[in-house]
Design a protein around this motif. Structure first.
Motif, PDB file in Angstrom:
ATOM      1  N   GLY A   1     -20.198   4.721 -13.448  1.00 55.05           N
ATOM      2  CA  GLY A   1     -19.655   3.374 -13.499  1.00 55.05           C
ATOM      3  C   GLY A   1     -19.325   2.485 -12.315  1.00 55.05           C
ATOM      4  O   GLY A   1     -18.034   2.188 -12.213  1.00 55.05           O
TER       5      GLY A   1
ATOM      6  N   GLU B   1     -24.323   3.000 -14.204  1.00 55.86           N
ATOM      7  CA  GLU B   1     -23.776   1.778 -15.073  1.00 55.86           C
ATOM      8  C   GLU B   1     -24.431   1.605 -16.047  1.00 55.86           C
ATOM      9  O   GLU B   1     -25.893   1.579 -16.022  1.00 55.86           O
ATOM     10  CB  GLU B   1     -23.692   0.631 -13.865  1.00 55.86           C
ATOM     11  CG  GLU B   1     -23.029  -0.517 -14.534  1.00 55.86           C
ATOM     12  CD  GLU B   1     -21.580  -0.350 -15.067  1.00 55.86           C
ATOM     13  OE1 GLU B   1     -21.451  -0.387 -16.273  1.00 55.86           O
ATOM     14  OE2 GLU B   1     -20.648   0.208 -14.381  1.00 55.86           O
TER      15      GLU B   1
ATOM     16  N   ASP C   1     -25.745   6.109 -20.158  1.00 57.46           N
ATOM     17  CA  ASP C   1     -24.445   7.047 -20.076  1.00 57.46           C
ATOM     18  C   ASP C   1     -24.498   8.281 -19.119  1.00 57.46           C
ATOM     19  O   ASP C   1     -25.463   8.921 -18.980  1.00 57.46           O
ATOM     20  CB  ASP C   1     -24.264   7.463 -21.485  1.00 57.46           C
ATOM     21  CG  ASP C   1     -22.996   8.614 -21.734  1.00 57.46           C
ATOM     22  OD1 ASP C   1     -22.291   8.734 -20.765  1.00 57.46           O
ATOM     23  OD2 ASP C   1     -22.559   8.364 -22.897  1.00 57.46           O
ATOM     24  N   ALA C   2     -23.741   8.201 -18.005  1.00 60.58           N
ATOM     25  CA  ALA C   2     -23.638   9.228 -16.869  1.00 60.58           C
ATOM     26  C   ALA C   2     -23.677  10.654 -17.487  1.00 60.58           C
ATOM     27  O   ALA C   2     -24.005  11.469 -16.818  1.00 60.58           O
ATOM     28  CB  ALA C   2     -22.538   8.803 -16.044  1.00 60.58           C
TER      29      ALA C   2
ATOM     30  N   MET D   1     -14.390   6.019 -10.314  1.00 60.25           N
ATOM     31  CA  MET D   1     -13.611   4.917  -9.806  1.00 60.25           C
ATOM     32  C   MET D   1     -13.149   3.861 -10.787  1.00 60.25           C
ATOM     33  O   MET D   1     -13.875   3.328 -11.388  1.00 60.25           O
ATOM     34  CB  MET D   1     -14.134   4.032  -8.471  1.00 60.25           C
ATOM     35  CG  MET D   1     -14.799   5.024  -7.695  1.00 60.25           C
ATOM     36  SD  MET D   1     -13.534   6.092  -6.908  1.00 60.25           S
ATOM     37  CE  MET D   1     -12.741   5.008  -6.065  1.00 60.25           C
TER      38      MET D   1
ATOM     39  N   THR E   1     -12.756  -0.994  -4.381  1.00 58.04           N
ATOM     40  CA  THR E   1     -13.669  -1.490  -5.561  1.00 58.04           C
ATOM     41  C   THR E   1     -12.969  -2.807  -6.002  1.00 58.04           C
ATOM     42  O   THR E   1     -11.734  -3.109  -5.841  1.00 58.04           O
ATOM     43  CB  THR E   1     -13.697  -0.392  -6.779  1.00 58.04           C
ATOM     44  OG1 THR E   1     -12.669  -0.623  -7.509  1.00 58.04           O
ATOM     45  CG2 THR E   1     -13.626   1.034  -6.304  1.00 58.04           C
TER      46      THR E   1
HETATM   47  C1  LIG Z   1     -13.174  -0.605 -15.590  1.00 57.94           C
HETATM   48  S1  LIG Z   1     -15.085  -0.551 -15.042  1.00 57.94           S
HETATM   49  C2  LIG Z   1     -14.786  -0.020 -13.065  1.00 57.94           C
HETATM   50  C3  LIG Z   1     -16.132  -0.591 -12.215  1.00 57.94           C
HETATM   51  C4  LIG Z   1     -15.854  -0.093 -10.699  1.00 57.94           C
HETATM   52  N1  LIG Z   1     -16.254   1.511 -10.674  1.00 57.94           N
HETATM   53  C5  LIG Z   1     -14.639  -0.468 -10.008  1.00 57.94           C
HETATM   54  O1  LIG Z   1     -13.706   0.106  -9.744  1.00 57.94           O
HETATM   55  O2  LIG Z   1     -14.748  -1.644  -9.963  1.00 57.94           O
HETATM   56  C6  LIG Z   1     -15.713   0.743 -15.571  1.00 57.94           C
HETATM   57  C7  LIG Z   1     -17.244   0.734 -15.549  1.00 57.94           C
HETATM   58  O3  LIG Z   1     -17.784   2.041 -16.080  1.00 57.94           O
HETATM   59  C8  LIG Z   1     -19.014   1.781 -16.947  1.00 57.94           C
HETATM   60  N2  LIG Z   1     -19.134   2.975 -17.639  1.00 57.94           N
HETATM   61  C9  LIG Z   1     -18.409   3.443 -18.671  1.00 57.94           C
HETATM   62  N3  LIG Z   1     -18.660   4.487 -19.196  1.00 57.94           N
HETATM   63  C10 LIG Z   1     -19.869   4.689 -18.690  1.00 57.94           C
HETATM   64  C11 LIG Z   1     -20.518   6.117 -18.712  1.00 57.94           C
HETATM   65  N4  LIG Z   1     -20.519   6.964 -19.763  1.00 57.94           N
HETATM   66  N5  LIG Z   1     -21.598   6.063 -17.702  1.00 57.94           N
HETATM   67  C12 LIG Z   1     -21.636   5.091 -16.695  1.00 57.94           C
HETATM   68  N6  LIG Z   1     -21.259   3.982 -16.832  1.00 57.94           N
HETATM   69  C13 LIG Z   1     -20.175   4.013 -17.553  1.00 57.94           C
HETATM   70  C14 LIG Z   1     -18.695   0.409 -17.555  1.00 57.94           C
HETATM   71  O4  LIG Z   1     -19.836  -0.259 -18.007  1.00 57.94           O
HETATM   72  C15 LIG Z   1     -17.776  -0.384 -16.669  1.00 57.94           C
HETATM   73  O5  LIG Z   1     -18.547  -1.093 -15.877  1.00 57.94           O
END
Ligand SMILES: C[S@@+](CC[C@H](N)C(=O)[O-])C[C@H]1O[C@@H](n2cnc3c(N)ncnc32)[C@H](O)[C@@H]1O
Length: 232
Positions: free
Chosen positions: A62, A85, A119-120, A138, A211
């Protein structure tokens, strides 16, 4: 591949195979559409060959706008990084910083970076055991309502998955500003024999890039916590 909603083999008992966050935002501009159509396929993770000869392999879950990933790459050019992401605008944000306008199909790309635009959790389930030296989570989506706890990335069912993907001694960094998620991380991870960590730091530890979400949280008066868990 596991993780597709109709796949009966999704192995994470108790958590849903589908992802609940947004994948699409506003309509893509032409440049963004080109980044997804022409640049993303050239960087999409397929196998670990790209990491051959690297000093370590890290996965970021993410990455949002990608600032943290790019800072890690700049500070650790010897490390191979898979950055995950699902939100299209986030993918475009990172890709747009790598590739000048008009060169989406041709610009050279960082050899030690791959993107996983899904999805990670799916990737973690398919990586060879013990392949990761580090995992970064993060400011994950907090899903603060108790009835949405199953949507959180930190979940009892994920602990053996992350443990298996990490090498012994590998780290799992987690940062969050959400009080519910902060308590949840302690509740889920602290009793587990699969991970160990000192108490969380209240200021960002040296060597941790900032971040975008962290900046927003601090500006809003929230107080992030920062953990570095290890697979013993
Ligand atoms: C609250 S944001 C934080 C973004 C960044 N890490 C920051 O701290 O600025 C969470 C991010 O995780 C992504 N995300 C949520 N679940 C995920 C998953 N299972 N696999 C990949 N990305 C995911 C969302 O699309 C979102 O952009």
């Amino acid at each position: 591949m596991p993780g597709v909603p109709s796949d009966p083999s999704w192995p994470l008992a108790g958590i849903p195979p589908r992802l609940y966050g947004r994948r699409r935002g506003h309509r893509l501009r032409a440049r963004q559409a080109r980044l997804l159509a022409e640049t993303l396929p050239r960087l999409t993770y397929r196998d670990l060959d790209f990491a051959a000869g690297a000093a370590a392999l890290w996965l970021e879950v993410g990455f949002g706008g990608g600032e943290h990933t790019l800072a890690l790459m700049a500070a650790h050019p010897e490390v191979a990084i898979i950055a995950s992401e699902v939100y299209e605008q986030g993918l475009c944000s990172l890709l747009g910083r790598l590739v000048p306008e008009g060169e989406e199909a041709t610009a050279p790309l960082p050899p030690r970076l791959r993107l996983w635009p899904h999805d990670a959790r799916e990737l973690l389930l398919t990586l060879p055991r013990g392949s990761l030296d580090g995992l970064f989570l993060m400011f994950p989506d907090p899903w603060p309502k108790a009835r949405h706890a199953k949507r959180r990335f930190v979940h009892p069912a994920m602990l053996p998955v992350v443990h298996a993907a990490l090498k012994p001694g590998g780290f799992w960094r987690i940062a969050t500003d959400d009080p519910t998620y902060q308590a949840w991380v302690e509740e889920v991870l602290r009793p587990s024999p699969l991970f160990t960590a000192p108490p969380p730091a209240r200021t960002r530890p040296p060597g941790w890039p900032p971040t975008r979400y962290e900046a927003k949280a601090i500006a809003a008066g929230r107080e992030p916590l920062y953990w570095e868990w290890r697979r013993p």
